[in-house]
Design a protein around this motif. Structure first.
Motif, PDB file in Angstrom:
ATOM      1  N   ARG A  39      25.492  -4.426 -18.858  1.00  9.41           N
ATOM      2  CA  ARG A  39      24.273  -3.830 -18.292  1.00  9.41           C
ATOM      3  C   ARG A  39      24.199  -2.357 -18.712  1.00  9.41           C
ATOM      4  N   THR A  40      23.936  -2.131 -19.992  1.00 12.40           N
ATOM      5  CA  THR A  40      23.947  -0.763 -20.522  1.00 12.40           C
ATOM      6  C   THR A  40      22.851   0.122 -19.911  1.00 12.40           C
ATOM      7  N   GLU A  41      21.783  -0.516 -19.365  1.00 12.96           N
ATOM      8  CA  GLU A  41      20.716   0.276 -18.742  1.00 12.96           C
ATOM      9  C   GLU A  41      21.235   1.050 -17.528  1.00 12.96           C
ATOM     10  N   LEU A  42      22.363   0.593 -16.970  1.00 15.80           N
ATOM     11  CA  LEU A  42      22.943   1.286 -15.812  1.00 15.80           C
ATOM     12  C   LEU A  42      23.677   2.568 -16.204  1.00 15.80           C
ATOM     13  N   LEU A  43      23.788   2.827 -17.499  1.00 18.62           N
ATOM     14  CA  LEU A  43      24.409   4.078 -17.953  1.00 18.62           C
ATOM     15  C   LEU A  43      23.611   5.295 -17.486  1.00 18.62           C
ATOM     16  N   TRP A  44      22.346   5.079 -17.115  1.00 14.78           N
ATOM     17  CA  TRP A  44      21.547   6.171 -16.544  1.00 14.78           C
ATOM     18  C   TRP A  44      22.170   6.682 -15.247  1.00 14.78           C
ATOM     19  N   ILE A  45      22.880   5.817 -14.523  1.00 14.39           N
ATOM     20  CA  ILE A  45      23.576   6.255 -13.301  1.00 14.39           C
ATOM     21  C   ILE A  45      24.654   7.263 -13.665  1.00 14.39           C
ATOM     22  N   THR A 112       8.380  -3.705 -12.670  1.00 11.55           N
ATOM     23  CA  THR A 112       9.060  -2.414 -12.869  1.00 11.55           C
ATOM     24  C   THR A 112       8.161  -1.530 -13.713  1.00 11.55           C
ATOM     25  N   TRP A 113       7.655  -0.450 -13.124  1.00 15.06           N
ATOM     26  CA  TRP A 113       6.820   0.474 -13.866  1.00 15.06           C
ATOM     27  C   TRP A 113       7.643   1.161 -14.950  1.00 15.06           C
ATOM     28  N   GLU A 114       6.964   1.647 -15.967  1.00 11.31           N
ATOM     29  CA  GLU A 114       7.642   2.301 -17.090  1.00 11.31           C
ATOM     30  C   GLU A 114       8.464   3.495 -16.599  1.00 11.31           C
ATOM     31  N   TRP A 115       9.718   3.529 -16.980  1.00 10.41           N
ATOM     32  CA  TRP A 115      10.700   4.567 -16.637  1.00 10.41           C
ATOM     33  C   TRP A 115      11.147   4.545 -15.171  1.00 10.41           C
ATOM     34  N   ALA A 116      10.632   3.592 -14.389  1.00  6.88           N
ATOM     35  CA  ALA A 116      11.023   3.529 -12.973  1.00  6.88           C
ATOM     36  C   ALA A 116      12.503   3.179 -12.823  1.00  6.88           C
ATOM     37  N   TYR A 117      12.975   2.240 -13.637  1.00  5.46           N
ATOM     38  CA  TYR A 117      14.367   1.809 -13.552  1.00  5.46           C
ATOM     39  C   TYR A 117      15.306   2.969 -13.870  1.00  5.46           C
ATOM     40  N   ALA A 118      14.999   3.704 -14.938  1.00  8.55           N
ATOM     41  CA  ALA A 118      15.842   4.838 -15.336  1.00  8.55           C
ATOM     42  C   ALA A 118      15.842   5.935 -14.263  1.00  8.55           C
ATOM     43  N   ALA A 119      14.662   6.196 -13.682  1.00  5.56           N
ATOM     44  CA  ALA A 119      14.556   7.225 -12.640  1.00  5.56           C
ATOM     45  C   ALA A 119      15.381   6.859 -11.413  1.00  5.56           C
ATOM     46  N   LEU A 120      15.351   5.566 -11.055  1.00  8.98           N
ATOM     47  CA  LEU A 120      16.114   5.110  -9.889  1.00  8.98           C
ATOM     48  C   LEU A 120      17.614   5.208 -10.165  1.00  8.98           C
ATOM     49  N   SER A 123      18.647   8.918  -9.961  1.00 12.02           N
ATOM     50  CA  SER A 123      18.754   9.370  -8.577  1.00 12.02           C
ATOM     51  C   SER A 123      20.008   8.800  -7.922  1.00 12.02           C
ATOM     52  N   CYS A 124      20.328   7.564  -8.253  1.00 10.00           N
ATOM     53  CA  CYS A 124      21.531   6.918  -7.738  1.00 10.00           C
ATOM     54  C   CYS A 124      22.779   7.709  -8.167  1.00 10.00           C
ATOM     55  N   GLY A 125      22.774   8.160  -9.430  1.00 11.37           N
ATOM     56  CA  GLY A 125      23.878   8.977  -9.936  1.00 11.37           C
ATOM     57  C   GLY A 125      24.023  10.272  -9.164  1.00 11.37           C
ATOM     58  N   TYR A 126      22.879  10.856  -8.784  1.00 14.11           N
ATOM     59  CA  TYR A 126      22.920  12.086  -7.981  1.00 14.11           C
ATOM     60  C   TYR A 126      23.573  11.837  -6.628  1.00 14.11           C
ATOM     61  N   PHE A 127      23.182  10.761  -5.945  1.00 12.91           N
ATOM     62  CA  PHE A 127      23.735  10.499  -4.615  1.00 12.91           C
ATOM     63  C   PHE A 127      25.249  10.273  -4.680  1.00 12.91           C
ATOM     64  N   TYR A 170       9.168  -0.430  -5.180  1.00 10.22           N
ATOM     65  CA  TYR A 170       9.218  -0.043  -3.761  1.00 10.22           C
ATOM     66  C   TYR A 170      10.106   1.196  -3.585  1.00 10.22           C
ATOM     67  N   LEU A 171      11.272   1.151  -4.216  1.00  9.59           N
ATOM     68  CA  LEU A 171      12.229   2.250  -4.072  1.00  9.59           C
ATOM     69  C   LEU A 171      11.728   3.534  -4.729  1.00  9.59           C
ATOM     70  N   ILE A 172      10.983   3.383  -5.819  1.00 11.52           N
ATOM     71  CA  ILE A 172      10.374   4.563  -6.440  1.00 11.52           C
ATOM     72  C   ILE A 172       9.402   5.226  -5.468  1.00 11.52           C
ATOM     73  N   LEU A 173       8.650   4.403  -4.736  1.00 13.71           N
ATOM     74  CA  LEU A 173       7.710   4.958  -3.751  1.00 13.71           C
ATOM     75  C   LEU A 173       8.435   5.700  -2.633  1.00 13.71           C
ATOM     76  N   THR A 174       9.611   5.192  -2.233  1.00 13.02           N
ATOM     77  CA  THR A 174      10.363   5.901  -1.180  1.00 13.02           C
ATOM     78  C   THR A 174      10.794   7.282  -1.655  1.00 13.02           C
ATOM     79  N   LEU A 175      10.950   7.453  -2.974  1.00 12.54           N
ATOM     80  CA  LEU A 175      11.408   8.732  -3.515  1.00 12.54           C
ATOM     81  C   LEU A 175      10.304   9.784  -3.592  1.00 12.54           C
ATOM     82  N   VAL A 176       9.086   9.417  -3.196  1.00 13.28           N
ATOM     83  CA  VAL A 176       8.012  10.415  -3.082  1.00 13.28           C
ATOM     84  C   VAL A 176       8.429  11.501  -2.089  1.00 13.28           C
ATOM     85  N   CYS A 177       9.305  11.140  -1.146  1.00 11.93           N
ATOM     86  CA  CYS A 177       9.767  12.096  -0.125  1.00 11.93           C
ATOM     87  C   CYS A 177      10.521  13.271  -0.735  1.00 11.93           C
TER      88      CYS A 177
END
Length: 281
Positions: A39-45, A112-120, A123-127, A170-177
């Motif tokens: 799952r190389t896309e998870l390297l964004w974390i 999954t909106w464009e770039w939504a997966y990478a953004a999530l 953010s996961c990496g930050y937490f 859904y999770l991208i929308l929660t990050l509007v906060c």
């Protein structure tokens, strides 16, 4: 007195050890997904965690060595990056495909909106970084530190969604906060830097933006997401998605209530200080 202090220290050590163990288990699971399940896309974390750790080192080296100041400054950086990312994702989606159907159940859960997966992931990496930084410098208090629990719940919810590739939007929308988090962190950094003049125009503008984003970007957004989840409950397939989403949003709404009370008390303190200084003159 010394015995009580020692007991508190021991309790804090136990709490820290527990959350560190959960963080290590989480990290092992992410590495397993990346290397064994390809799952190389998870390297964004990993990229997110590394970027914020580098920012931590830079601020510590060139600005201040105060752990709380460094931690808050990096949190401000995260809120700014994620806010810009989330707004860009939503605007880009509207421009490319229009808003029709954008918030339909199938789109929010399975799309999954464009770039939504990478953004999530980012953010996961930050937490994960922030959890480790708080544990390392003991930037928490209490037998059940709310900030550590908050981060742990977010990591569990985010990574499960990323592993299964569901509810990403859904999770991208929660990050509007995070728009509101910008002004929370700005206020904290500003006060640590010694800028506390409540009569300052900049401080007053900061408070206006703080309240506006708290109401619209955080409270109202999370309430609307919760209402949407409840309304669309029959559309969810059997599984953990709906219970986990409802549990997560219930936690976020409770945190928002506490945050609103803290914000109001802080606002009252600054106003009372302003009035005291005014009478003193």
């Amino acid at each position: 007195m010394a015995r009580t202090t020692s007991q508190n220290q021991n309790e804090k050590n136990k709490v820290g050890a527990f959350f560190l163990a959960t963080l290590i288990l989480w990290f092992v699971s992410v590495l397993f997904e990346i290397f064994f399940n390809k799952r190389t896309e998870l390297l964004w974390i990993v990229a997110g965690a590394c970027l914020f750790q580098i920012a931590n080192w830079a601020i510590r080296s060139f600005v201040s060595r105060d752990p709380l100041f460094v931690n808050t400054s990096v949190s401000l950086l995260h809120s700014t990056i994620i806010s810009v990312s989330v707004v860009s994702i939503l605007v880009n989606q509207c421009l490319k495909n229009g808003s029709d159907g954008m918030f339909e159940h199938s789109q929010l859960v399975g799309g999954t909106w464009e770039w939504a997966y990478a953004a999530l992931c980012f953010s996961c990496g930050y937490f994960a970084y922030d959890q480790l930084d708080m544990l390392f410098y003991r930037l928490y208090s209490g037998l059940i530190p709310s900030i550590l629990v908050h981060h742990m719940i977010l990591l569990v919810c985010f990574t499960l969604a990323l592993y299964r590739n569901v509810t990403i939007n859904y999770l991208i929308l929660t990050l509007v906060c995070e728009l509101h988090s910008i002004f929370l962190h700005v206020r904290k950094v500003r006060r640590m830097a010694g800028i506390r003049n409540a009569k300052s125009t900049i401080v007053r503008i900061e408070w206006v933006l703080n309240w506006l984003t708290f109401i619209f970007a955080r409270s109202l957004t999370h309430i609307l997401i919760t209402v949407k989840l409840v309304a669309d409950a029959p559309k969810f397939e059997k599984g953990v998605e709906l219970p986990l989403a409802l549990f997560g949003m219930a936690g976020m709404n409770l945190i928002n209530v506490g945050l609103g009370i803290d914000l109001f008390n802080a606002f009252k303190r600054e106003k009372s200080t302003e009035n005291s200084n005014h009478h003193g003159e």
